[in-house]
Scaffold this motif. Structure first.
Motif, mmCIF file in Angstrom:
data_model
loop_
_atom_site.group_PDB
_atom_site.id
_atom_site.type_symbol
_atom_site.label_atom_id
_atom_site.label_comp_id
_atom_site.label_asym_id
_atom_site.label_seq_id
_atom_site.Cartn_x
_atom_site.Cartn_y
_atom_site.Cartn_z
ATOM 1 N N PRO A 28 -3.105 -9.559 -12.057
ATOM 2 C CA PRO A 28 -3.022 -8.261 -11.383
ATOM 3 C C PRO A 28 -1.601 -7.922 -10.944
ATOM 4 O O PRO A 28 -1.359 -6.892 -10.380
ATOM 5 N N TYR A 29 -0.644 -8.853 -11.216
ATOM 6 C CA TYR A 29 0.748 -8.631 -10.846
ATOM 7 C C TYR A 29 1.604 -8.585 -12.103
ATOM 8 O O TYR A 29 1.250 -9.150 -13.146
ATOM 9 N N LEU A 30 2.737 -7.916 -12.007
ATOM 10 C CA LEU A 30 3.724 -7.943 -13.074
ATOM 11 C C LEU A 30 4.518 -9.238 -12.986
ATOM 12 O O LEU A 30 4.882 -9.678 -11.896
ATOM 13 N N LYS A 31 4.796 -9.832 -14.127
ATOM 14 C CA LYS A 31 5.544 -11.081 -14.157
ATOM 15 C C LYS A 31 7.040 -10.800 -14.179
ATOM 16 O O LYS A 31 7.480 -9.790 -14.733
ATOM 17 N N PRO A 32 7.852 -11.678 -13.580
ATOM 18 C CA PRO A 32 9.309 -11.469 -13.575
ATOM 19 C C PRO A 32 9.884 -11.304 -14.973
ATOM 20 O O PRO A 32 10.797 -10.493 -15.175
ATOM 21 N N GLU A 33 9.355 -12.046 -15.955
ATOM 22 C CA GLU A 33 9.892 -11.921 -17.302
ATOM 23 C C GLU A 33 9.595 -10.552 -17.908
ATOM 24 O O GLU A 33 10.376 -10.041 -18.722
ATOM 25 N N GLN A 34 8.463 -9.943 -17.529
ATOM 26 C CA GLN A 34 8.165 -8.594 -18.007
ATOM 27 C C GLN A 34 9.161 -7.588 -17.457
ATOM 28 O O GLN A 34 9.611 -6.677 -18.175
ATOM 29 N N LYS A 49 -3.778 -7.017 -3.225
ATOM 30 C CA LYS A 49 -3.689 -8.114 -4.177
ATOM 31 C C LYS A 49 -3.486 -7.631 -5.611
ATOM 32 O O LYS A 49 -3.938 -8.254 -6.570
ATOM 33 N N ARG A 50 -2.769 -6.506 -5.779
ATOM 34 C CA ARG A 50 -2.464 -6.019 -7.116
ATOM 35 C C ARG A 50 -1.249 -5.112 -7.057
ATOM 36 O O ARG A 50 -0.899 -4.579 -5.995
ATOM 37 N N ASP A 51 -0.602 -4.945 -8.209
ATOM 38 C CA ASP A 51 0.501 -4.003 -8.339
ATOM 39 C C ASP A 51 -0.069 -2.641 -8.690
ATOM 40 O O ASP A 51 -0.868 -2.507 -9.633
ATOM 41 N N VAL A 52 0.342 -1.626 -7.932
ATOM 42 C CA VAL A 52 -0.191 -0.279 -8.134
ATOM 43 C C VAL A 52 0.844 0.663 -8.730
ATOM 44 O O VAL A 52 0.516 1.811 -9.063
ATOM 45 N N GLY A 53 2.086 0.219 -8.855
ATOM 46 C CA GLY A 53 3.116 1.088 -9.412
ATOM 47 C C GLY A 53 4.317 0.295 -9.863
ATOM 48 O O GLY A 53 4.454 -0.910 -9.595
ATOM 49 N N LEU A 54 5.215 0.975 -10.580
ATOM 50 C CA LEU A 54 6.454 0.370 -11.072
ATOM 51 C C LEU A 54 7.600 1.339 -10.815
ATOM 52 O O LEU A 54 7.508 2.530 -11.164
ATOM 53 N N LEU A 55 8.675 0.845 -10.206
ATOM 54 C CA LEU A 55 9.842 1.665 -9.870
ATOM 55 C C LEU A 55 11.027 1.204 -10.713
ATOM 56 O O LEU A 55 11.340 0.007 -10.764
ATOM 57 N N LEU A 56 11.684 2.157 -11.379
ATOM 58 C CA LEU A 56 12.859 1.881 -12.202
ATOM 59 C C LEU A 56 14.025 2.729 -11.706
ATOM 60 O O LEU A 56 13.892 3.946 -11.556
ATOM 61 N N VAL A 60 11.649 0.380 0.034
ATOM 62 C CA VAL A 60 10.992 1.603 -0.435
ATOM 63 C C VAL A 60 9.649 1.269 -1.081
ATOM 64 O O VAL A 60 8.630 1.918 -0.804
ATOM 65 N N ALA A 61 9.636 0.228 -1.945
ATOM 66 C CA ALA A 61 8.390 -0.160 -2.604
ATOM 67 C C ALA A 61 7.329 -0.574 -1.596
ATOM 68 O O ALA A 61 6.150 -0.271 -1.749
ATOM 69 N N GLN A 62 7.755 -1.256 -0.535
ATOM 70 C CA GLN A 62 6.807 -1.688 0.493
ATOM 71 C C GLN A 62 6.198 -0.495 1.221
ATOM 72 O O GLN A 62 5.002 -0.474 1.515
ATOM 73 N N ARG A 63 6.998 0.536 1.473
ATOM 74 C CA ARG A 63 6.512 1.659 2.270
ATOM 75 C C ARG A 63 5.663 2.640 1.479
ATOM 76 O O ARG A 63 4.789 3.294 2.046
ATOM 77 N N VAL A 64 5.909 2.755 0.185
ATOM 78 C CA VAL A 64 5.093 3.677 -0.605
ATOM 79 C C VAL A 64 3.865 2.975 -1.187
ATOM 80 O O VAL A 64 3.007 3.628 -1.778
ATOM 81 N N GLY A 65 3.769 1.640 -1.021
ATOM 82 C CA GLY A 65 2.643 0.892 -1.575
ATOM 83 C C GLY A 65 1.280 1.380 -1.126
ATOM 84 O O GLY A 65 0.412 1.642 -1.972
ATOM 85 N N PRO A 66 1.026 1.519 0.199
ATOM 86 C CA PRO A 66 -0.303 1.988 0.625
ATOM 87 C C PRO A 66 -0.659 3.364 0.073
ATOM 88 O O PRO A 66 -1.804 3.610 -0.320
ATOM 89 N N MET A 67 0.321 4.272 0.016
ATOM 90 C CA MET A 67 0.050 5.618 -0.489
ATOM 91 C C MET A 67 -0.294 5.587 -1.977
ATOM 92 O O MET A 67 -1.281 6.187 -2.419
ATOM 93 N N LEU A 68 0.509 4.871 -2.770
ATOM 94 C CA LEU A 68 0.223 4.787 -4.192
ATOM 95 C C LEU A 68 -1.055 3.996 -4.460
ATOM 96 O O LEU A 68 -1.758 4.256 -5.441
#
Length: 512
Positions: free
Chosen positions: A89-95, A120-127, A147-155
């Motif tokens: 449910p998570y993105l891997k560092p190598e990805q 317990k899962r990744d809900v978005g990806l920021l580039l 930023v990723a921590q603060r927008v996590g609940p909303m996304l």
């Protein structure tokens, strides 16, 4: 929909000398997600973030709970055929590293990819990328993590509410098919309530994301609930740590006459105390949103199946319907876990006995008629609970090598292989100690030798809460039980390692 600058107080990972980035917040009305509003919010986030982390490109992707990936913006990235990794449910560092290399090869010397995590899962990806080289360092990465921590609940909330495009097969139909596979796998792997519910929760996570799953059974008096989903085997209602008083949490009263439950936010209902099921979890793990179903057991008190998330307003009517269907599928197995075991045991005299000697005679008489190893170990565990207090029992039997053991759980047909070297049990198996006691995994353990004809061929391993103090009477009763069952277990051990009989001429090749 409204856009506003938002800064969450406290819990800031930035150093005191750094400045806090302004993070706009998107409010979704009536549970509807507007793709245009979401794209506008991304542009606002890009503008405010540019002050702290200058960039020429800021891409954002959403991972809906239904599966797949959705590009939030910019729209021009859709034309580049960029392959975006899917979390599990998570993105891997190598990805993430591969994606950064692709962006660098496309002409952006500076690039950072970060997952946006909720629960317990990744809900978005920021580039974030820039045309200048060596643009980003540790400070910029910390700002992006904030930023990723603060927008996590909303996304995370938007990921739950995202409506996929209509197709030939509805998402609910796919989820129902997934339930059938999940229950089938759990029936194969779950020999105890704890293992069964863990397998159900693991398979249910992609279909119905949750941080916690609970199965509660009400006792006949209605004064307390038993956390059957945390029960690791042995006698029911014997572990005080798995009891929940009705005065603390009255699930039956909350359900009322209904068979289903949907709680948007437990913080807005005084009947749900803080940390009611996750007292041992770290701060911030409180369950906010809950979906539940009642399981009606014949001639028994009801059971309640609950799933919860740390984010509020995440579940809807379809989620509850899915949980009700799951409850119906697992109802036979739950009833089996709760079934009184006495009718299943071949005990000559089913009447209760108060004396230790009579209990041991009953066990010996029952074992004399049994040929099934799983039934025998289940009988020993059930009847042994009347001799001394324990939460679990294991049967450790020697292999030909004295340091190698096979360990059986009650009712199991498969054994686990382990080494007894440098453990408290080693001295018991060698005959150096008459018994041993110790602590492991937060529990108290008692090792009692299995003796036949003056030799030790294994041990009974009893586990209990640390508050349980083993005394002389416990050791004496446990040893008497071990002496009664030792010969039967030794017979099972010998039959398991017996070599096949010699058949004259078998596989003999005739001369041509």
């Amino acid at each position: 929909m409204t856009l506003a600058a938002y800064v969450e107080p406290g819990d800031d990972p930035l150093p005191s000398t750094g400045s806090e980035p302004l993070v706009p917040i998107l409010r979704v009305d009536e549970g509807k997600v507007d793709a245009v509003a979401l794209a506008t919010w991304r542009e606002a986030l890009s503008n405010t973030l540019a002050v702290e982390v200058p960039h020429d490109l800021m891409g954002l992707w959403l991972y809906p709970t239904q599966g797949g990936v959705v590009l939030v913006g910019p729209a021009a990235l859709a034309e580049d055929d960029l392959v975006i990794p899917i979390p599990s449910p998570y993105l891997k560092p190598e990805q993430l590293s591969v994606l950064e290399e692709i962006i660098v090869d496309a002409g952006y010397p500076s690039a950072i990819c970060l997952p946006i995590r909720f629960g317990k899962r990744d809900v978005g990806l920021l580039l974030v990328a820039d045309l200048q080289s060596e643009r980003y360092g540790p400070v910029e990465r910390v700002v992006l993590q904030c930023v990723a921590q603060r927008v996590g609940p909303m996304l995370g909330r938007i990921a739950r509410q995202w409506t996929p495009e209509a197709g030939p097969i509805s998402r609910q139909q796919e989820r129902i098919a997934g339930l059938l596979e999940t229950v089938a796998r759990a029936n194969r792997e779950g020999s105890t309530p704890q293992r069964f519910i863990a397998a159900i929760g693991s398979g249910l996570a992609p279909l119905l994301p949750h941080e916690h799953m609970e199965l509660l059974v009400q006792d006949e008096s209605g004064r307390q609930y038993f956390r059957l989903g945390e029960h690791s085997g042995g006698p029911l209602w014997a572990d005080p740590s798995l009891m929940i008083s009705r005065d603390h949490l009255d699930v039956g009263d909350i359900f009322g006459a209904r068979s289903r439950l949907l709680v948007p936010d437990t913080y807005e209902d005084d009947r749900w105390p803080r940390g009611f099921l996750v007292a041992t979890e770290p701060p911030g793990a409180d369950i906010r949103a809950i979906a539940g179903a009642r399981l009606n057991l014949r001639s028994k008190s009801p059971a309640y199946l609950l799933v919860g998330s740390i984010g509020p307003d995440l579940y809807g009517a379809e989620d509850v319907e899915l949980l009700i269907l799951l409850g119906g599928l697992i109802l036979p197995q739950i009833a089996e876990f709760l079934r009184v075991t006495a009718p299943l045991m071949l005990v000559p005299n089913p009447s209760p006995a108060t004396g230790l000697a009579e209990l041991l005679l009953r066990i010996a008489g029952a074992l004399a008629t049994m040929t099934d190893a799983a039934a025998a170990t289940r009988l020993i565990a059930t009847e042994g609970a009347n001799i001394l207090p324990f939460e679990g029992i294991e049967f450790a039997l020697k292999l030909t090598d004295s340091d190698r053991l096979v360990v059986l759980q009650p009712g199991e047909r498969r054994a686990a292989l382990m080494s007894a070297a440098e453990t408290p049990m080693a001295q018991v198996l060698s005959g150096g100690l008459p018994y041993a006691a110790g602590e492991s995994g937060g529990q108290s353990r008692l090792f009692i030798p299995l003796r036949v004809a003056g030799r030790v061929h294994g041990a009974l391993v009893f586990t209990a809460a640390l508050t349980c103090g083993w005394n002389a009477s416990h050791v004496d009763g446990a040893q008497r039980l071990a002496d009664i069952v030792a010969a039967h277990l030794d017979l099972l051990r010998r039959s398991a390692f017996r070599t096949p009989p010699y058949v004259p001429g078998w596989k003999r090749t005739e001369p041509a």
